[in-house]
Design an enzyme around this catalytic site. Structure first.
Site, PDB file in Angstrom:
ATOM      1  N   LYS A 140       0.821  -1.193   0.000  1.00  0.00           N
ATOM      2  CA  LYS A 140       0.000   0.000   0.000  1.00  0.00           C
ATOM      3  C   LYS A 140       0.866   1.257   0.000  1.00  0.00           C
ATOM      4  O   LYS A 140       2.011   1.156   0.406  1.00  0.00           O
ATOM      5  CB  LYS A 140      -0.978  -0.022   1.174  1.00  0.00           C
ATOM      6  CG  LYS A 140      -0.305   0.180   2.539  1.00  0.00           C
ATOM      7  CD  LYS A 140      -1.316   0.154   3.623  1.00  0.00           C
ATOM      8  CE  LYS A 140      -1.680   1.547   4.071  1.00  0.00           C
ATOM      9  NZ  LYS A 140      -0.936   2.055   5.224  1.00  0.00           N
ATOM     10  N   LYS A 190      -1.089 -10.928  10.572  1.00  0.00           N
ATOM     11  CA  LYS A 190      -0.909 -11.030  12.028  1.00  0.00           C
ATOM     12  C   LYS A 190      -1.615 -12.292  12.519  1.00  0.00           C
ATOM     13  O   LYS A 190      -2.742 -12.567  12.120  1.00  0.00           O
ATOM     14  CB  LYS A 190      -1.490  -9.792  12.734  1.00  0.00           C
ATOM     15  CG  LYS A 190      -0.702  -8.508  12.458  1.00  0.00           C
ATOM     16  CD  LYS A 190      -1.304  -7.331  13.206  1.00  0.00           C
ATOM     17  CE  LYS A 190      -0.716  -6.002  12.748  1.00  0.00           C
ATOM     18  NZ  LYS A 190       0.499  -5.582  13.438  1.00  0.00           N
ATOM     19  N   ASP A 218      -5.106   5.989   5.299  1.00  0.00           N
ATOM     20  CA  ASP A 218      -3.931   5.231   5.736  1.00  0.00           C
ATOM     21  C   ASP A 218      -4.337   3.972   6.514  1.00  0.00           C
ATOM     22  O   ASP A 218      -3.675   2.941   6.405  1.00  0.00           O
ATOM     23  CB  ASP A 218      -3.049   6.139   6.626  1.00  0.00           C
ATOM     24  CG  ASP A 218      -1.785   5.436   7.100  1.00  0.00           C
ATOM     25  OD1 ASP A 218      -1.105   4.810   6.261  1.00  0.00           O
ATOM     26  OD2 ASP A 218      -1.467   5.512   8.306  1.00  0.00           O
ATOM     27  N   HIS A 252      -6.709  -1.554   6.739  1.00  0.00           N
ATOM     28  CA  HIS A 252      -6.645  -2.430   7.927  1.00  0.00           C
ATOM     29  C   HIS A 252      -7.986  -2.544   8.659  1.00  0.00           C
ATOM     30  O   HIS A 252      -8.439  -3.635   8.982  1.00  0.00           O
ATOM     31  CB  HIS A 252      -5.595  -1.922   8.916  1.00  0.00           C
ATOM     32  CG  HIS A 252      -4.245  -1.683   8.303  1.00  0.00           C
ATOM     33  ND1 HIS A 252      -3.714  -2.493   7.328  1.00  0.00           N
ATOM     34  CD2 HIS A 252      -3.306  -0.727   8.529  1.00  0.00           C
ATOM     35  CE1 HIS A 252      -2.511  -2.047   6.979  1.00  0.00           C
ATOM     36  NE2 HIS A 252      -2.247  -0.965   7.691  1.00  0.00           N
ATOM     37  N   LYS A 283      -3.534   8.416  15.821  1.00  0.00           N
ATOM     38  CA  LYS A 283      -2.132   8.496  16.215  1.00  0.00           C
ATOM     39  C   LYS A 283      -2.053   9.340  17.480  1.00  0.00           C
ATOM     40  O   LYS A 283      -2.951  10.122  17.773  1.00  0.00           O
ATOM     41  CB  LYS A 283      -1.304   9.158  15.114  1.00  0.00           C
ATOM     42  CG  LYS A 283      -1.345   8.369  13.804  1.00  0.00           C
ATOM     43  CD  LYS A 283       0.025   8.246  13.207  1.00  0.00           C
ATOM     44  CE  LYS A 283       0.020   7.465  11.925  1.00  0.00           C
ATOM     45  NZ  LYS A 283       0.526   6.101  12.053  1.00  0.00           N
TER      46      LYS A 283
HETATM   47  C1  BG6 Z   1       0.605   1.111   8.354  1.00  0.00           C
HETATM   48  C2  BG6 Z   1       0.274   2.576   8.396  1.00  0.00           C
HETATM   49  O1  BG6 Z   1      -0.077   0.477   7.301  1.00  0.00           O
HETATM   50  O2  BG6 Z   1       0.230   0.507   9.590  1.00  0.00           O
HETATM   51  C3  BG6 Z   1       0.982   3.239   9.552  1.00  0.00           C
HETATM   52  O3  BG6 Z   1       0.692   3.171   7.179  1.00  0.00           O
HETATM   53  C4  BG6 Z   1       0.669   2.525  10.857  1.00  0.00           C
HETATM   54  O4  BG6 Z   1       0.600   4.604   9.653  1.00  0.00           O
HETATM   55  C5  BG6 Z   1       0.915   1.024  10.715  1.00  0.00           C
HETATM   56  O5  BG6 Z   1       1.511   3.065  11.858  1.00  0.00           O
HETATM   57  C6  BG6 Z   1       0.421   0.283  11.940  1.00  0.00           C
HETATM   58  O6  BG6 Z   1       0.824  -1.055  11.861  1.00  0.00           O
HETATM   59  P1  BG6 Z   1       1.047  -1.937  13.167  1.00  0.00           P
HETATM   60  O7  BG6 Z   1       1.357  -3.298  12.642  1.00  0.00           O
HETATM   61  O8  BG6 Z   1       2.187  -1.316  13.913  1.00  0.00           O
HETATM   62  O9  BG6 Z   1      -0.233  -1.869  13.951  1.00  0.00           O
END
Ligand code: BG6
Length: 480
Positions: free
Chosen positions: A146, A180, A233, A238, A337
């Site tokens: 992505k 995961k 994002d 996700h 965030k």
């Molecule tokens: C990424 C985003 O896809 O996933 C980031 O671009 C984010 O902004 C990250 O921090 C979070 O991933 P994880 O695995 O740390 O929860």
């Protein structure tokens, strides 16, 4: 499966000396090599514009792996380095692909995986460069990271470019959340435990919460993040993938197309927002200065040095799924965030009992199934229990807690280990099909198309200001 069952392959990483490759791809390759799932005859080729030779790259790789995996076996790192060659390339110059062609032709493997770990603006050049040197054949695979577009239109353009050179069965679009372990377990929890299926519907579930909170800010990705924001994002990929796993019907068989067909149906059933409900059902926010633990942190605008930016770093959405299983059940999606702590969690909130027969006046809590995806991976079933003691019925909520580490006792592999092995083996189940990505962009448009004039709420970094109760039943924003 041991390496004996896998044919040798070429693993070609464009942008292979970048952040993602050094942090995620190479540590995953190291772990799989160390576990004997990859054979030393396979070849890794790193292509990048930086001036260095294979020896220099191997030294860099050696140091990076030791930094990231302190307990790493030096012999295994040396084996991985020996498999790896570095080629300097100007990605936009078709002639620069000749050295790759020569190298791959001497390797003699007829299975090449092309990993595009570069900005998506280069995907077209890479594909054309590979095609020009006849390096793409029906055995080839391409791995895409992505962002896959920044809206529906740019996704379609990008997809069209890739589809000119690769068929859908050759394309692996990564959403690392799907790799995961705890996310994969959602399907096992739902479809291997009959008990949950009985209650997994609108008759028994009041609402569902899906939260991905991060304490980090935007770090080094200012330009990218300011263009995308939390909705594109995190939610477009996700959070929607998590929602699909919670909401989808059971596939008739566990194969890539059956699973993805069911996820696609869930995406198509998402209620789109209109101009009138967008205000009631969505919240966007941006962090201001604050404290995470003891550390003072900057505001978003200071972080990106972009004063006046209206990019959201927090999103909360109330989402409905229009089908018989879920009609009327709100799904609350939240991500942000600079939250006080990092955690990802799905909470299934069951309905209250129809009548409290106990004389104690305290209200009865509801049953909740808490699926903690990270960190401290565990699954908790909250139930009401009698507090021991004579004279009456006093009760409280207690948890049946299944902690992965103590129950299963295994270190979790990183998501990339599973995903990379799936690419090598040719299993697309955990990768997004083009129609899934299209459907999620189509739905996201119902938000972005109406979001222009919506207030951007400010929250102090390190606080739950917007997360607590945001959009929950009875909250003030619901009454707007
Ligand atoms: C990424 C985003 O896809 O996933 C980031 O671009 C984010 O902004 C990250 O921090 C979070 O991933 P994880 O695995 O740390 O929860």
């Amino acid at each position: 499966m041991s390496s004996k069952n896998l044919s040798d392959f070429n693993f070609v990483i464009f942008g292979g000396d970048g952040d993602l490759a050094l942090k995620k791809i190479f540590p995953a390759l190291y772990q799989r090599l160390n576990d004997d799932q990859i054979h030393d005859n396979s070849k890794i080729v790193v292509l990048s514009k930086n001036e260095k030779d294979s020896e220099q790259f191997r030294n860099q790789l050696n140091a990076e792996l030791l930094k990231r995996i302190p307990e790493a076996d030096q012999k295994c790192i040396a084996r991985l380095c020996a498999m790896t060659t570095y080629i300097k390339i100007e990605i936009t110059n078709p002639e620069d692909y000749e050295s790759l062609r020569l190298l791959l032709s001497t390797n003699g493997h007829n299975h090449s995986i092309f990993y595009y770990s570069t900005p998506s603006s280069l995907f077209g050049y890479i594909s054309a460069g590979l095609h020009g040197k006849k390096l793409i054949d029906p055995n080839s695979k391409v791995v895409l990271e992505k962002p896959l577009g920044s809206d529906l239109k740019t996704f379609e353009e990008l997809n069209k470019t890739i589809r000119k050179y690769f068929k859908e069965y050759q394309i692996y679009r990564i959403d690392h959340y799907l790799g995961k372990e705890t996310v994969q377990n959602i399907m096992v929890l739902r479809f291997a435990n009959y008990l949950f299926e009985l209650a997994w519907n609108r008759q028994h579930i009041d609402y569902v919460e899906i939260t991905v909170a991060e304490s980090l800010g935007v770090e080094s990705r200012k330009d990218y993040y300011d263009k995308y924001g939390a909705l594109k994002d995190m939610v477009q990929n996700h959070l929607l993938q998590l929602l699909c796993l919670v909401a989808m019907e059971a596939p008739s068989e566990l194969n890539a197309d059956n699973v993805r067909n069911e996820k696609l149906k869930a995406l198509h059933a998402l209620q789109k927002y209109g101009a009138d409900d967008i205000k009631k059902a969505t919240v966007k926010g941006q962090y201001t200065r604050g404290k995470i633990g003891d550390a003072h942190v900057n505001s978003y605008q200071e972080d990106i040095e972009g004063y006046g930016s209206t990019t959201e770093t927090f999103v909360a959405l109330r989402v409905f799924i229009q089908n018989w299983r879920w009609a009327g059940v709100p799904f609350y999606l939240r991500t942000g965030k600079r939250m006080p702590e990092r955690y990802s969690e799905i909470v299934i909130n069951f309905k209250p009992v129809p009548q409290n027969i106990f004389p104690e006046k305290a209200p009865l809590d509801r049953n909740k199934l808490v699926i903690r995806l990270q960190p401290d991976e565990h699954i908790e079933l909250e139930q009401i229990a009698k507090i021991p003691g004579p004279g009456g019925y006093r009760y409280k909520s207690i948890s049946l807690d299944m902690d992965y580490k103590s129950s299963i006792g295994k270190q979790f592999p990183d998501a990339y280990e599973r995903l990379i092995m799936d690419v090598i083996r040719g299993n697309q189940t955990l990768f997004m099909r083009e129609d899934e990505v299209r459907a999620s962009w189509e739905w996201i448009h119902s938000i972005i198309d109406h979001w222009e004039g919506q207030e951007l709420k400010l929250y102090q970094a390190g606080t739950q200001a917007l997360s607590d109760d945001v959009l929950m039943p009875g909250h003030e924003w619901n009454k707007i």
